[in-house]
Every structure is written in structure tokens, then in C-alpha cells.
Design a protein around this motif. Sequence first.
Motif, PDB file in Angstrom:
ATOM      1  N   ASP A 624       8.055   3.603  -7.095  1.00  0.00           N
ATOM      2  CA  ASP A 624       7.916   2.565  -6.537  1.00  0.00           C
ATOM      3  C   ASP A 624       6.584   1.526  -6.857  1.00  0.00           C
ATOM      4  OD1 ASP A 624       8.230   1.002  -4.788  1.00  0.00           O
ATOM      5  OD2 ASP A 624       7.968   1.645  -2.916  1.00  0.00           O
ATOM      6  N   LYS A 625       7.510   0.749  -7.994  1.00  0.00           N
ATOM      7  CA  LYS A 625       6.029  -0.189  -8.345  1.00  0.00           C
ATOM      8  C   LYS A 625       5.208  -1.282  -7.802  1.00  0.00           C
ATOM      9  CE  LYS A 625       6.405   0.529 -12.908  1.00  0.00           C
ATOM     10  NZ  LYS A 625       7.554   1.352 -13.027  1.00  0.00           N
ATOM     11  N   SER A 626       6.498  -1.432  -6.253  1.00  0.00           N
ATOM     12  CA  SER A 626       5.793  -2.332  -5.078  1.00  0.00           C
ATOM     13  C   SER A 626       4.830  -1.824  -4.289  1.00  0.00           C
ATOM     14  CB  SER A 626       7.110  -3.215  -4.410  1.00  0.00           C
ATOM     15  OG  SER A 626       8.320  -1.379  -3.755  1.00  0.00           O
ATOM     16  N   LYS A 627       4.308  -0.802  -4.555  1.00  0.00           N
ATOM     17  CA  LYS A 627       3.954  -0.171  -3.266  1.00  0.00           C
ATOM     18  C   LYS A 627       2.343   0.348  -3.885  1.00  0.00           C
ATOM     19  CE  LYS A 627       3.501   4.143  -0.233  1.00  0.00           C
ATOM     20  NZ  LYS A 627       3.656   5.446  -0.219  1.00  0.00           N
ATOM     21  N   PRO A 666       1.285  -5.251  -6.015  1.00  0.00           N
ATOM     22  CA  PRO A 666       2.994  -5.879  -6.987  1.00  0.00           C
ATOM     23  C   PRO A 666       2.578  -7.120  -7.023  1.00  0.00           C
ATOM     24  CG  PRO A 666       1.961  -6.104  -3.979  1.00  0.00           C
ATOM     25  CD  PRO A 666       1.199  -4.569  -4.562  1.00  0.00           C
TER      26      PRO A 666
END
Length: 707
Positions: A624-627, A666
Motif C-alpha cells: 500500500d504505497k498510500s500509507k 504518499p
Amino acid sequence: MKKPLLLLSSLCLSLLANAQKGEKTAFQTSSPWRPEIDVRSDIAIVYGAGDRHNMTFEQRVKSWRDHGYTVQFMTGIAWGSYDDYFLGKWDGKNHLGIGQVMQNGDTIWHGHNIPYVVPESSFIDYMKRGVVKKVIDAGITAIYLEEPEFWARAGYSQVFKDEWQSYYGFPWRPQHESPENTYLSSKLKYHLYYNAIKEVSSYAKAYGKTKGLNVKVYIPTHSLVNYSSWKIVSPEASLASLPGIDGYIAQVWTGTSREPTFFNGVEKERVFENAFLEYGSVISMTAPTNRKVFLLTDPIEDWPRDWSDYKRNYQATFTAKILYPMVADYEVMPWPERIYTRPYKVANSDSMVLIPKYYSTQMQVMVNALNDMPRSANRVTGVNGIGVLMGNSLMFQRFPTHNGFEDPQFSNFYGQTLPLLKLGIPVQTVHMENLSFAASLKDIKVLVMSYSNMKPMSADVHKYIAEWVKKGGTLVYCSKDDDPYQSVMEWWNTKGNHYKTPSAHLFGLLGIKGDAGKSNVGKGKVYIIKEDPKNFVMQANGADNYVATVKEAFGGNLPVKNNLYLERGPYDIVAVMDEVADKTPYVINGPVIDLFDPALPVLSQKTVEPGSQAFLYNVNRVADKSKPKVLAAAARIYDEVVTAHSYSFTAKSPVNTINAMRVLLPAAPKDVVIAGKDVTRSWDESSHTLYLGFDNSPDGVKVNIKW
């Protein structure tokens, strides 16, 4: 009455809290807690039960507990700082005479007034009541009895002669006079330490129960590969069957793995290859029994070298260790006090300096990666399913030499393994002592074995091998069977058996004559090479026929390459071999973070040349690259807090070191606050990672990032 109850309750709460912590990473130390060595692993293994550094044992334990560590205990089972025992304070008798003695009458010493011992009854009693009891009384519930070692060159003391008479029922025989005497001497050495560990571990378990504690006992030990190479006898695999043993530490490091080996006629150090085989032998020893094993590496070693030597070989042994994805528990270093606080040489110079900042940063990045290293079902690339048989009797034929038969640098073992490993085949080892466990041969398609350098301790070994072959396994047997140990007094030539060699018994069960060539046996096959495996590596191009035979045994399709690669969670781990025809480098596409570089660069591509290794964090495999997340750091991360537009945490690591870290975000950061520190920072758009560099603190450095 209330005060003792309160103290007991506090102890129980402390033990419960420790039990609830992770116990994945550890280090051993004889020092009390110091800010220079606050490594931040899960476990601090306090070494020695005596008073040191003007502190009692109990005070040393408390110093580590007070800083949040689970505290465990280690001591030597073959030697130790046991002045009260050796010099007579324990029972009024001087016990320096129980040392291991060589043919010339000299005792083998580990240090001043510290002999390597013959573990007779008084020493075992001292270990129980003088050491283990004291440790358990201090609330310790994990005990490590390290290095049960009997030197092959020893065996001449009166104590050993008495033990011989008791064990065999006939007078002592000098081991240098015959192969049979050597074999019998080694078997006794093996038995003495097996019995010592059995007695002490059983006592630890039983005494712990009287205190309401579940005490675990581990054996830190060199590999069977190393003990055999260094001519030391130890119980090794047999300990796994003892109910009092809960696991091992695989003591593999630069010092063991740099022992020179032969390959293609050349004798030299091959640190990565040796380490890979050493770790493999300990893992195969423990895996069928489901016992826990910690894998150890050392950023330096026992002998003084220079910092560049330490760094190069640490990378090699570390890579070998993490190429075993079924194990994820580690002793990250022994003796942090000697790593962080003692000077060593600078390369090509006589000057001595403390650990360079670049190396302590790199080392701490590697160590902290182990805190998050996952187990994995993935396998190392290459042909899996080729095993080489080992046994504890490998240690029995190493010293002294008889009838001119020699095995230089343990080459009969390396002759079976190195030619395959150099071709990118992750060859496994199989312990004959574990053949009763179905898991031992479950994934083995081709088993290579030789009785040139070991002998079967039981006829059951052959029963299990013959059954496996008849069900479809393929055996490759390599040996001339002419070494002087073929005729020692053992089960194959006693009690109604009259086999000239142990292999004759095996071939009889297989229904073959034992001639060179190929035989079909049931659903399986047997290939016999009438040559000792040492020739495969001691002679230039000596392995050609051996490799061709293994290829045929495997079905004719044996893909070879010059590398080993493993995908393990987000990590890419690779080693590229030298000394083979294929000189192709291994290329990994990024973005990857180079964890062997203290600057933690993000690379679009990593090229690994022959003779080197790489340890990389593959950013593309972050789920999860948004975290936001710390991907790599030379510090351990605590107290993480994530909001919609911010990320904060505390980084802890030893004083006088520099933290380097890569933080996934992010978006590019608008604000980074690190109070009281000079900070180096940069943003990498390709990986969406922020680089931060600042001085470490064991008290913690608070980091706040906003975007």
C-alpha cells in the motif's frame, strides 16, 4: 508476608510482559546496558553468571530489563569463567585437572584458569547448582549452553581415561595408535557432551517447574561443517532428539566461513559459499524436529582484521543467512561491546580506529531489517531437490591421520557440495541422524553420499535410504571405501555382521553388488562413482564426471547458472558466483534501495558482479504505497502515528552512530521536524521516498513529517 508476595507478583508481571514481547532478534553481551551498545533487538542474552564490571549478575540483568529488553542467559558448557569451581571455592577441590589434554601432556586452554573441560560428574553438578540454579532464581526462563566442544587432538588426561574405562568397560587406548582407537575416542567425546547437556538441560527444566517457570534451553553451536573442518567433536544433531533442548543458535560468522577450501584445484577462502553450506547444515539438522533456530552473523570476528575486511565478509555471511527463507529468527551480533567500543585497523594502514560511521550505519540498517524479515514459502532460484548426506561421525575421522589417509581442508565434504553450489544449485544437506523423520527426505530427489569421511552410526540409516530409493529416490554414492576407518569395530562387523565396509551392508539392502555405474532399484536408481569426493575439488576440472552423473541422476535436465536469488517479502537477495565459466552479472530492475550502501540510494537498476552479493528493498513490492512507512533505517522505529497528512515516529539506536533512513510517503513532504538534530534530507520522486540522516540516540529521536 505482603512484601514477599508483592515482590513475587512484580516478578511474575515482569516475566509475563517479557513473554508477550517478540523474541525474533537477539544479541549476546557480558556487559551491562550502555548507551553505546543499545542495539534495540528484542532479546539481550546476558553472558556469564558471575559478577562483572563491578556489578553482580542480577544487576547486569536488571540494567537490560530496565531498558525494555527480554533478558535471557548464555554460558559455556565446555569452558567458562568458573574460578569458584576450578580453584576450589565450590567444593574445596581444585578442578583444573579436568581440562582436555593433548598427547604431549599440555592442557588446551580457553583463557587464564579456563580449560576446555572433560565434562565429568563434578562439573555437571556445578553447572546445575552453581550456574543454572542461580540464573533461574534471577527469573531467567531461557538458557543457552554454548559450544559443547571436545578437541579431536585431546583425549590423554586421567579424567578421560577414567571415563573411557567406565563407558567401554576396558582400559583406555591411545587414539594415535590406530584408526579404531581414534574412532572410539571420538565416540566417547561425543557421548560425554551429549550426557552433560542432557543432565544440565533436564535439571533446568525440572528446577524451573519448582519455581513455576517454563524454562527453555538452547544450544549455540558451530555447524557440523565447521566442527568437522576444525577437528572438534560435538553432539550436534543428536541433541535435537533430547526433550530438554528447545532449539539452537547457528554460530556461523566470518571466522568460521573464511576457513580455506579447495575448488577446481585451488585452495582459498570462499566465505559466501562456506557460510551458505554452514547455515544449511544447521537448518537441516533442526528442521525435521521443528526446533527453533536462531541464525547468527558477526559484523567483525574473533581475529583482528581491518574494517574493510569485516565489511566485505559480513555482507557475504549475512546474504548467506537470509537466503534461507524458512528461518526468520536471528542473533544479530555477538559482543556489541567489542564491535562499538574497540578500535581495529584501517585497511592498508597500521592506524586503529573505532567503528567507522559508514559501517555502523550500514550494519544497523542490516540489523534492523532483520526485525522485519518475514518467513517466506519462496525458494532460492535453481534446482531444488539435491541433497548431500551428513552425519556426526564426520567429526570422528579428522585427527590424527592414519595409514597415510588424509582429507585436506575437509575436501571430501566440499567435493560433494561446492561443484553444485558454484553452478547455482542451492544444494541441501541431510543429516543421517534425522532420517527417521519423514520430512528429512521429503523434498529430496537426488541424494549424494560418501563413506570416505564418515560412517553410519546405526544400520537404520541404510534401512531408511533403501526404502527411499525403492520408492523412487535416486542415490549417488561416491567413495573408494579404502580409508582406514572402514574396518573399525562397529555394528557392520560385530554382533553377527561380517561386512567388510558399511556400504556393503547398504548395497545388500538395495540388492546390488556395488560396482561402479548405474543400477535400477525398485522405482529408484543408484549411481556409484568409485572415487573419493576430495578429488572433485582438489584437482583442476576434477568435478566434471561428478556433475555429469548428478545431471543424469536428476533426469538429464539440470539447469545451471552462476547465481542464487531469493524474493523474500519486499527484499531482493542475490549472490553471484565467481570461479565458473559464466561471468554474467545479475541485474535487478528498480526502484530498489541498496541496503549494503549506508547512503541508502534508490537505484533504477542494480548490477551484481561475480563474487559479490546484494541486499535490496524493492519498492514496487510495497503493498500500500498510500500509507507512510519507514522502509529502511539504521535505527529501530517506535510509536508510529499516521494521520491524513502526517506521519510521526521515534527512532532509537546506539549513541555515537548516524541514522540513515528511507521513508515512503504518499506525497513530497512540506515539513520535517526533528528537534535538536542537524538533518540531511532529500526526496526521491521515482520511489516516493524521503531520505533522512541524523545522529542517533538510545533515548529516541522524535520525527514529525507533514505533506
